[in-house]
Motif scaffolding. Sequence first.
Motif, PDB file in Angstrom:
ATOM      1  N   LYS A  84       0.854  -1.179   0.000  1.00 15.04           N
ATOM      2  CA  LYS A  84       0.000   0.000   0.000  1.00 15.04           C
ATOM      3  C   LYS A  84       0.894   1.235   0.000  1.00 15.04           C
ATOM      4  N   LYS A  85       0.991   1.878  -1.156  1.00 14.03           N
ATOM      5  CA  LYS A  85       1.807   3.080  -1.248  1.00 14.03           C
ATOM      6  C   LYS A  85       1.115   4.251  -0.560  1.00 14.03           C
ATOM      7  N   ASP A  86      -0.188   4.371  -0.782  1.00 13.50           N
ATOM      8  CA  ASP A  86      -1.030   5.348  -0.090  1.00 13.50           C
ATOM      9  C   ASP A  86      -2.464   4.857  -0.227  1.00 13.50           C
ATOM     10  N   ASP A  87      -3.442   5.658   0.203  1.00 12.28           N
ATOM     11  CA  ASP A  87      -4.832   5.211   0.186  1.00 12.28           C
ATOM     12  C   ASP A  87      -5.398   5.045  -1.219  1.00 12.28           C
ATOM     13  N   SER A  88      -4.681   5.468  -2.225  1.00 12.25           N
ATOM     14  CA  SER A  88      -5.189   5.334  -3.590  1.00 12.25           C
ATOM     15  C   SER A  88      -4.316   4.455  -4.479  1.00 12.25           C
ATOM     16  N   THR A  89      -3.208   3.930  -3.983  1.00 11.66           N
ATOM     17  CA  THR A  89      -2.258   3.218  -4.848  1.00 11.66           C
ATOM     18  C   THR A  89      -1.761   1.932  -4.203  1.00 11.66           C
ATOM     19  N   ILE A  90      -1.820   0.841  -4.962  1.00  8.15           N
ATOM     20  CA  ILE A  90      -1.271  -0.454  -4.551  1.00  8.15           C
ATOM     21  C   ILE A  90      -0.249  -0.886  -5.591  1.00  8.15           C
ATOM     22  N   ILE A  91       0.948  -1.236  -5.147  1.00  5.13           N
ATOM     23  CA  ILE A  91       2.002  -1.739  -6.032  1.00  5.13           C
ATOM     24  C   ILE A  91       2.059  -3.263  -5.892  1.00  5.13           C
ATOM     25  N   VAL A  92       1.992  -3.960  -7.031  1.00  3.27           N
ATOM     26  CA  VAL A  92       2.029  -5.428  -7.039  1.00  3.27           C
ATOM     27  C   VAL A  92       3.285  -5.885  -7.758  1.00  3.27           C
ATOM     28  N   SER A  93       4.079  -6.710  -7.092  1.00  2.00           N
ATOM     29  CA  SER A  93       5.305  -7.263  -7.673  1.00  2.00           C
ATOM     30  C   SER A  93       5.185  -8.789  -7.716  1.00  2.00           C
ATOM     31  N   VAL A  94       5.472  -9.367  -8.893  1.00  2.00           N
ATOM     32  CA  VAL A  94       5.358 -10.815  -9.085  1.00  2.00           C
ATOM     33  C   VAL A  94       6.691 -11.372  -9.550  1.00  2.00           C
ATOM     34  N   LYS A  95       7.120 -12.464  -8.925  1.00  2.00           N
ATOM     35  CA  LYS A  95       8.394 -13.092  -9.263  1.00  2.00           C
ATOM     36  C   LYS A  95       8.256 -13.980 -10.502  1.00  2.00           C
ATOM     37  N   GLN A  96       9.379 -14.396 -11.033  1.00  2.00           N
ATOM     38  CA  GLN A  96       9.396 -15.283 -12.196  1.00  2.00           C
ATOM     39  C   GLN A  96       8.775 -16.628 -11.842  1.00  2.00           C
ATOM     40  N   ASN A  97       8.003 -17.160 -12.763  1.00  2.00           N
ATOM     41  CA  ASN A  97       7.355 -18.452 -12.561  1.00  2.00           C
ATOM     42  C   ASN A  97       8.165 -19.545 -13.242  1.00  2.00           C
ATOM     43  N   ASP A  98       8.896 -20.307 -12.446  1.00  6.00           N
ATOM     44  CA  ASP A  98       9.709 -21.396 -12.973  1.00  6.00           C
ATOM     45  C   ASP A  98       9.002 -22.742 -12.838  1.00  6.00           C
ATOM     46  N   THR A  99       7.762 -22.720 -12.404  1.00  7.95           N
ATOM     47  CA  THR A  99       7.016 -23.959 -12.238  1.00  7.95           C
ATOM     48  C   THR A  99       6.279 -24.287 -13.531  1.00  7.95           C
ATOM     49  N   GLU A 100       5.599 -25.388 -13.542  1.00 10.97           N
ATOM     50  CA  GLU A 100       4.739 -25.755 -14.658  1.00 10.97           C
ATOM     51  C   GLU A 100       3.282 -25.666 -14.234  1.00 10.97           C
ATOM     52  N   GLU A 101       2.989 -24.689 -13.394  1.00 13.72           N
ATOM     53  CA  GLU A 101       1.635 -24.479 -12.917  1.00 13.72           C
ATOM     54  C   GLU A 101       1.291 -22.998 -12.956  1.00 13.72           C
ATOM     55  N   ALA A 102       0.035 -22.698 -13.249  1.00 12.45           N
ATOM     56  CA  ALA A 102      -0.437 -21.318 -13.164  1.00 12.45           C
ATOM     57  C   ALA A 102      -0.592 -20.940 -11.699  1.00 12.45           C
ATOM     58  N   ARG A 103      -0.508 -19.641 -11.420  1.00 11.57           N
ATOM     59  CA  ARG A 103      -0.650 -19.175 -10.047  1.00 11.57           C
ATOM     60  C   ARG A 103      -1.714 -18.077 -10.003  1.00 11.57           C
ATOM     61  N   SER A 104      -2.484 -18.060  -8.937  1.00 14.07           N
ATOM     62  CA  SER A 104      -3.554 -17.084  -8.809  1.00 14.07           C
ATOM     63  C   SER A 104      -3.813 -16.792  -7.341  1.00 14.07           C
ATOM     64  N   GLN A 105      -4.088 -15.542  -7.038  1.00 10.80           N
ATOM     65  CA  GLN A 105      -4.396 -15.143  -5.668  1.00 10.80           C
ATOM     66  C   GLN A 105      -5.299 -13.919  -5.676  1.00 10.80           C
ATOM     67  N   SER A 106      -6.399 -13.970  -4.950  1.00 14.57           N
ATOM     68  CA  SER A 106      -7.271 -12.818  -4.775  1.00 14.57           C
ATOM     69  C   SER A 106      -6.784 -11.998  -3.582  1.00 14.57           C
ATOM     70  N   ILE A 107      -6.756 -10.680  -3.755  1.00 17.97           N
ATOM     71  CA  ILE A 107      -6.332  -9.751  -2.718  1.00 17.97           C
ATOM     72  C   ILE A 107      -7.548  -8.970  -2.239  1.00 17.97           C
ATOM     73  N   TYR A 108      -7.722  -8.872  -0.935  1.00 12.58           N
ATOM     74  CA  TYR A 108      -8.879  -8.202  -0.368  1.00 12.58           C
ATOM     75  C   TYR A 108      -8.442  -6.951   0.385  1.00 12.58           C
ATOM     76  N   ILE A 109      -9.189  -5.869   0.168  1.00 13.20           N
ATOM     77  CA  ILE A 109      -8.959  -4.649   0.925  1.00 13.20           C
ATOM     78  C   ILE A 109     -10.249  -4.301   1.661  1.00 13.20           C
ATOM     79  N   LYS A 110     -10.113  -3.617   2.807  1.00 11.09           N
ATOM     80  CA  LYS A 110     -11.269  -3.396   3.661  1.00 11.09           C
ATOM     81  C   LYS A 110     -11.137  -2.070   4.394  1.00 11.09           C
ATOM     82  N   ASP A 111     -12.270  -1.372   4.552  1.00 15.25           N
ATOM     83  CA  ASP A 111     -12.313  -0.251   5.477  1.00 15.25           C
ATOM     84  C   ASP A 111     -13.303  -0.616   6.579  1.00 15.25           C
ATOM     85  N   SER A 112     -13.812   0.321   7.311  1.00 13.72           N
ATOM     86  CA  SER A 112     -14.669  -0.002   8.453  1.00 13.72           C
ATOM     87  C   SER A 112     -15.993  -0.635   8.052  1.00 13.72           C
TER      88      SER A 112
END
Length: 232
Positions: A84-112
Motif C-alpha cells: 500500500k503506497k497510499d490510500d489510492s495506490t497499490i504496487i504489485v510485484s510478481v516473481k518469475q514463474n519457474d514452475t509448470e503451474e499457473a498461479r492465482s491469488q485474490s487480494i482483499y482490501i477493507k475499510d470499516s
Amino acid sequence: MKYLFLFFCLVLCSCENGRDCCSTGPIHIDTSKGRLSFNPQGGIDTVFVLDDTYWWFWDEQEEFKGCTFIEYEKIECSWFSTVKKDDSTIIVSVKQNDTEEARSQSIYIKDSSYTGSFTITQCFESTDELSKEEFLFSVDGGVDSVTVTKNIGHWLSLSGSGIPGGPPTAAHHFNPPYIVEGSWYTISIPDEKKVIFSINKNETGKERDFTATLSPIYICEDSRVKIIQSAE
C-alpha cells in the motif's frame, strides 16, 4: 413540503465517502482493475483504489497460507508481494514463474464498512509440441490429425478466409470429446491429446483456409494449426 421531503431523502441516502446507502446489493470498494495478469517473467503493476477511504489489506481468508501481513499495509508471499503506497495506490510485484503451474491469488482490501478485491494471475510456459502445425489438403479434401505432447487446451477459436465473416470466431470453451462442424470442415477433439480435421471437397474454385487456435487455461502460449485447401 416538497423541498422538506427532498431534504430528508438526501439525508437518508447519503453516506460518508460519497457511497449510496440507498442502493441495493453488495457495496464494494472500487479498484481500477479487477484482474492483473502476468507472464512467466513476472513484473510490477499498479492498482488504484477509486474510493476516498482509509483501507487496509484484509487477512481473514484461509487462502493466504504461507503469506505474511506487515502492519496490514503489505503482503509478502512466496511468489508475489503487494504494498500500500497510499490510500489510492497499490504496487504489485510478481516473481518469475519457474514452475509448470499457473498461479492465482485474490487480494482483499477493507475499510470499516466495505470490502474490495482484485486477483493476481500468472501463466506458465508450456512445453507442448504439436506433431504438425500446417496441413495442405487437395481439392478432394480428406482427413488428418495433430497430436499434442501434453494438454490440447480448453478454448477453441477459428479464423481465416474459409471462415464466414473473416475475423476470428468467439472462443468456445470445450471439454473432450468435442466436435465443431463448418460448411466445409469438421473438427473433432476426442481427448486431451488429439485433434482430427475432416475436410470436404472444394467446389468453390478458390483456395480456402482457416487457423484453429487452441488455448489451454493459464498457459501463456496458444497452439495454432493452419488448414489450407487448394482449389484444383
